[in-house]
Design an enzyme around this catalytic site. Structure first.
Site, PDB file in Angstrom:
ATOM      1  N   CYS A   4       0.740  -1.151   0.083  1.00  0.00           N
ATOM      2  CA  CYS A   4      -0.047   0.041   0.022  1.00  0.00           C
ATOM      3  C   CYS A   4       0.742   1.351  -0.064  1.00  0.00           C
ATOM      4  CB  CYS A   4      -1.073   0.032   1.207  1.00  0.00           C
ATOM      5  SG  CYS A   4      -2.111  -1.106   1.284  1.00  0.00           S
ATOM      6  N   ASN A  24      -2.234   2.330   4.926  1.00  0.00           N
ATOM      7  CA  ASN A  24      -1.461   1.287   4.665  1.00  0.00           C
ATOM      8  C   ASN A  24      -1.198   0.485   6.202  1.00  0.00           C
ATOM      9  OD1 ASN A  24       0.646  -0.189   4.140  1.00  0.00           O
ATOM     10  ND2 ASN A  24       2.392   1.348   4.252  1.00  0.00           N
ATOM     11  N   GLY A  25      -1.411  -0.562   5.853  1.00  0.00           N
ATOM     12  CA  GLY A  25      -1.188  -1.547   7.106  1.00  0.00           C
ATOM     13  C   GLY A  25      -2.406  -2.316   7.752  1.00  0.00           C
ATOM     14  N   GLU A  30       7.751 -16.563  -8.426  1.00  0.00           N
ATOM     15  CA  GLU A  30       6.941 -15.458  -8.359  1.00  0.00           C
ATOM     16  C   GLU A  30       6.755 -14.581  -9.337  1.00  0.00           C
ATOM     17  OE1 GLU A  30       8.801 -12.276  -5.689  1.00  0.00           O
ATOM     18  OE2 GLU A  30      10.830 -12.947  -6.499  1.00  0.00           O
ATOM     19  N   LYS A  42      12.613 -16.954  -7.592  1.00  0.00           N
ATOM     20  CA  LYS A  42      12.407 -15.896  -8.699  1.00  0.00           C
ATOM     21  C   LYS A  42      11.367 -16.518  -9.697  1.00  0.00           C
ATOM     22  CE  LYS A  42      13.781 -13.006  -7.159  1.00  0.00           C
ATOM     23  NZ  LYS A  42      14.469 -12.625  -5.926  1.00  0.00           N
ATOM     24  N   LYS A  69       5.856  -5.077  -3.094  1.00  0.00           N
ATOM     25  CA  LYS A  69       7.026  -4.923  -2.509  1.00  0.00           C
ATOM     26  C   LYS A  69       6.746  -4.348  -1.265  1.00  0.00           C
ATOM     27  CE  LYS A  69      11.445  -4.422  -4.044  1.00  0.00           C
ATOM     28  NZ  LYS A  69      12.112  -5.545  -4.755  1.00  0.00           N
ATOM     29  N   HIS A  85      16.551 -38.370  -1.211  1.00  0.00           N
ATOM     30  CA  HIS A  85      16.017 -38.400  -0.001  1.00  0.00           C
ATOM     31  C   HIS A  85      14.639 -38.336  -0.166  1.00  0.00           C
ATOM     32  CE1 HIS A  85      19.568 -39.299   1.959  1.00  0.00           C
ATOM     33  NE2 HIS A  85      20.145 -38.190   1.676  1.00  0.00           N
ATOM     34  N   ARG A 125       4.288  -0.636  -4.478  1.00  0.00           N
ATOM     35  CA  ARG A 125       3.849  -1.164  -2.962  1.00  0.00           C
ATOM     36  C   ARG A 125       2.552  -1.690  -3.095  1.00  0.00           C
ATOM     37  NH1 ARG A 125       7.016   1.910   0.432  1.00  0.00           N
ATOM     38  NH2 ARG A 125       5.633   1.362   2.269  1.00  0.00           N
ATOM     39  N   TRP A 128      -2.389  -2.818  -1.649  1.00  0.00           N
ATOM     40  CA  TRP A 128      -2.182  -4.445  -1.567  1.00  0.00           C
ATOM     41  C   TRP A 128      -3.207  -4.899  -0.551  1.00  0.00           C
ATOM     42  CZ3 TRP A 128      -0.638  -8.274   1.784  1.00  0.00           C
ATOM     43  CH2 TRP A 128      -0.156  -9.301   1.249  1.00  0.00           C
ATOM     44  N   GLU A 131      16.898 -19.391  -4.414  1.00  0.00           N
ATOM     45  CA  GLU A 131      16.404 -17.939  -4.958  1.00  0.00           C
ATOM     46  C   GLU A 131      15.971 -18.010  -6.311  1.00  0.00           C
ATOM     47  OE1 GLU A 131      15.942 -15.011  -3.950  1.00  0.00           O
ATOM     48  OE2 GLU A 131      16.560 -13.561  -5.605  1.00  0.00           O
TER      49      GLU A 131
HETATM   50  C1  F6R Z   1      11.552 -12.054  -3.710  1.00  0.00           C
HETATM   51  C2  F6R Z   1      11.382 -10.649  -2.801  1.00  0.00           C
HETATM   52  C3  F6R Z   1      10.926 -11.051  -1.429  1.00  0.00           C
HETATM   53  C4  F6R Z   1      11.662 -10.282  -0.317  1.00  0.00           C
HETATM   54  C5  F6R Z   1      10.785 -10.208   1.059  1.00  0.00           C
HETATM   55  C6  F6R Z   1      11.767  -9.637   1.971  1.00  0.00           C
HETATM   56  O1  F6R Z   1      12.004 -11.515  -4.918  1.00  0.00           O
HETATM   57  O2  F6R Z   1      11.466  -9.665  -3.191  1.00  0.00           O
HETATM   58  O3  F6R Z   1      11.240 -12.247  -0.981  1.00  0.00           O
HETATM   59  O4  F6R Z   1      12.871 -10.445  -0.403  1.00  0.00           O
HETATM   60  O5  F6R Z   1       9.640  -9.970   1.061  1.00  0.00           O
HETATM   61  O6  F6R Z   1      11.837  -8.264   1.643  1.00  0.00           O
HETATM   62  P1  F6R Z   1      12.863  -7.152   2.201  1.00  0.00           P
HETATM   63  O7  F6R Z   1      14.239  -7.597   1.821  1.00  0.00           O
HETATM   64  O8  F6R Z   1      12.381  -5.901   2.039  1.00  0.00           O
HETATM   65  O9  F6R Z   1      12.841  -7.353   3.885  1.00  0.00           O
END
Ligand code: F6R
Length: 607
Positions: free
Chosen positions: A2, A98-99, A486, A483, A602, A502, A27, A74, A479
């Site tokens: 948000c 936001n929250g 997502e 990627k 984000k 296993h 956001r 969001w 990772e």
């Molecule tokens: C994946 C991604 C998320 C963030 C996670 C932590 O690509 O971006 O998994 O890494 O939400 O976010 P931060 O680093 O901002 O605490």
């Protein structure tokens, strides 16, 4: 998670609020809305989905007024639809939040019993009603906000407008970020400095529990005891161009290609190549006393922490515990006094990580934080702030923040080893030398962009994909899988290569691509043996290694990606690139929304 923007200005604000939302869309993008005030009337436009829907709505609807608030959502409580879109209005109060208001249910019941009707399923609407009810009972807006803030549980940032108050906007924050910006005859509220970048460079960061009365000619901040306080007005240095794609098709692509520069930038503030030493930012900590490090983070940042565990244990021989933030706090971890708790976060605002930080402080831990947003809550709370210099990361999938985190964590591990007397000056100089090689090696890895794009068709049709790695490449496998899932919505899992037999090897058939990360070096042969076990069962392998590794074991793979020869220390930094590019090109091939994948946002500022 948000985004909020508010303007109390001299000129009509609707277009500028919309432009602010464009800078905040990363956001959240479940819905968006704007509310303005003129002649005692609110005007509001809201739309489900991305901002282009709100734009269409604004073409139909005039939002007059020189003050207004706006929001990009969001969704937490309530599906993403127009009634749940912010701004919400109750009586004479409009707001954006936001929250999460954790106790919204009981508040809602109380307000309903009082005859108040709710038009949305959101938790936020209760706040508008609470303030409106206080005003109905005779309080002025300022008194009403002050009276109800203490009744709210949860983490939030709020901006309010009041129907009968053309000279007033109020902001409040607890747990979620909010800044106030100072302009010429106008003032602003924003979730971050970038939202306000073209409007003003002069901003004050509200501290936790602060709220602010914003007028055209100035603002007054109050703390959680409702006492007036001063917060320093700083130059934000934020640039709106940081949230432009330039010649790239997507922010994620731009950010992947920025890595040589931003990793070099980050390293430059931790290394002194002239004398071959690593230096952390000024601090008065004695790292030689640290006997245990507890790393806590979420998502990609957590995987950076997993790599760091290898480095810290190897170089500094200090035991490392690592946990995802959302689990850490609830398992009542044993934290001995004097230990170092290390938090890793791009945003510095992730609610789970922040809560874990607070818990660790209460347990007597020294707090270190690797953070990309230097003004974030985590940055402010750290005893030892280790900034990454990745610049604003807008693509929801984290890329450049990850490699910069690794650069900082390698420097930290070396520094800790020196402090513990376990690394000689020569060894330290070697580390500095190899870290200095990282930007060029990343560049070479990026040169394989076209090859990787050309193999996207091998992965795009898959329903499941496995990633395998060993040692510090195991977190890279995790990772890579994160990627891919997502941004391309393909189910993917990362496994420690040795774990395949296993259980997960049962998944292998000709429809499951297996991405193997195996640079030459200490783990190569063992990983390749695990790869052969997969191949023997019909697995289609995409093999990522250097020229030597490809020559030794590349035959029989459906595709190979050649990485530069790199010292084992920097391999995780370099091998991040092909997994990022592969996920990116698969997502492009599938036509998904690379920068704003579904259901995500984000900065996850809710627990
Ligand atoms: C994946 C991604 C998320 C963030 C996670 C932590 O690509 O971006 O998994 O890494 O939400 O976010 P931060 O680093 O901002 O605490």
């Amino acid at each position: 998670m948000c985004g909020i923007v508010g303007i109390i200005g001299k000129e009509p604000v609707a277009q500028r609020l919309f432009d602010g939302l464009k800078r905040l869309e990363y956001r959240g993008y479940d819905s968006a809305g704007i509310c303005t005030l003129e002649n005692g009337d609110f005007s509001r436009a809201r739309a489900q989905g991305k901002l282009h829907n709100l734009k269409a709505e604004l073409e139909e609807k005039d939002l007059p007024g020189t003050l207004g608030i706006a929001h990009t959502r969001w969704a937490t409580h309530g599906v993403p639809n127009v009634p749940n879109a912010h701004p919400h209005i109750a009586g004479k109060v409009a707001l954006v939040v936001n929250g999460i208001i954790e106790n919204f249910k009981s508040l809602r019941e109380e307000l309903q019993a009082d005859g108040r009707e709710f038009l949305s399923e959101t938790d936020s609407e209760v706040v508008a009603h609470l303030v409106d009810r206080e005003m109905e009972r005779g309080k002025d807006p300022q008194e009403a906000v002050a009276a109800i803030l203490s009744r709210l549980h949860g983490a939030f940032a709020i901006a309010f407008l009041f129907q009968d108050e053309p000279e007033l906007m109020i902001g409040a924050r607890r747990g979620a970020p909010l800044t106030v910006g100072a302009g010429e005859g106008e003032n602003y509220l924003g979730s971050d400095a970038i939202a306000l970048a073209p409007l003003t460079q002069k901003i004050a960061y509200l501290e936790d529990g602060d709220w602010v009365v914003v007028k055209r000619d100035g603002f007054q901040i109050y703390d959680s005891d409702n006492d007036p306080v001063e917060r320093e007005l700083v130059e934000s240095g934020a640039s709106a161009s940081a949230v432009e794609k330039g010649n790239y098709r997507h922010f994620m692509q731009k950010e992947i290609f920025e890595q040589p520069a931003v990793v070099a930038n980050t390293l430059a503030s931790y290394m002194r190549p002239i004398d071959g030493t690593v230096a952390l930012p000024d601090n008065d900590l004695d790292l030689s006393t640290i006997d245990r490090v507890t790393i806590v983070a979420c998502g990609t940042s957590y995987y950076a922490g997993m790599v760091a565990k290898y480095w810290i244990e190897k170089f500094a021989r200090v035991a490392v515990d690592i946990d995802v933030a959302s689990e850490f706090r609830y398992r009542d971890p044993v934290l001995e006094k004097g230990g170092l708790a290390l938090f890793i976060s791009q945003s510095g605002e992730t609610a789970d990580t922040l809560a874990a930080l607070d818990h660790s402080r209460e347990q007597g831990q020294i707090i270190a934080a690797v953070v990309n947003v230097p003004t974030s809550a985590m940055a402010r709370e750290a005893d030892l702030l280790l900034p990454t210099h990745a610049g604003p990361e807008i693509g929801v999938a984290s890329t450049k923040a990850f490699t910069c985190q690794l650069a900082v964590l390698a420097a930290f591990a070396a520094n800790l080893a020196r402090a513990k007397g376990l690394m000689s000056a020569d060894e330290e100089a070697e580390i500095v030398k190899h870290l200095q090689e990282a930007p060029e090696a990343i560049n070479e890895a990026l040169n394989h962009d076209d090859d990787i794009a050309a193999m996207a068709h091998l992965v795009a049709p898959a329903r499941d994909v496995l990633y395998l790695g060993r040692g510090p490449d195991y977190p890279l496998a995790l990772e890579g899988a994160l990627k891919l899932k997502e941004i391309s919505y393909i189910h993917a899992e990362g496994y420690a290569a040795g774990e395949m037999k296993h259980g997960p090897i049962a998944l292998i058939d000709e429809d499951v691509p297996v991405i193997v990360l195996a640079p030459s070096g200490p783990y190569f042969e063992k990983t390749v043996s695990n790869m052969q076990e997969v191949r023997a069962r019909g697995g289609k392998i995409i093999f990522i290694s250097d020229a030597k590794g490809l020559e030794e074991a590349g035959d029989g793979c459906v595709a190979t990606i050649e990485m530069p020869e790199a010292h084992p220390l920097i391999q995780p930094i370099v091998y991040a690139v092909p997994v990022q590019l592969l996920a990116y090109h698969v997502a492009v091939a599938k036509g998904t929304d690379v920068d704003q994948p579904r259901n995500l946002a984000k900065s996850v500022t809710v627990e």
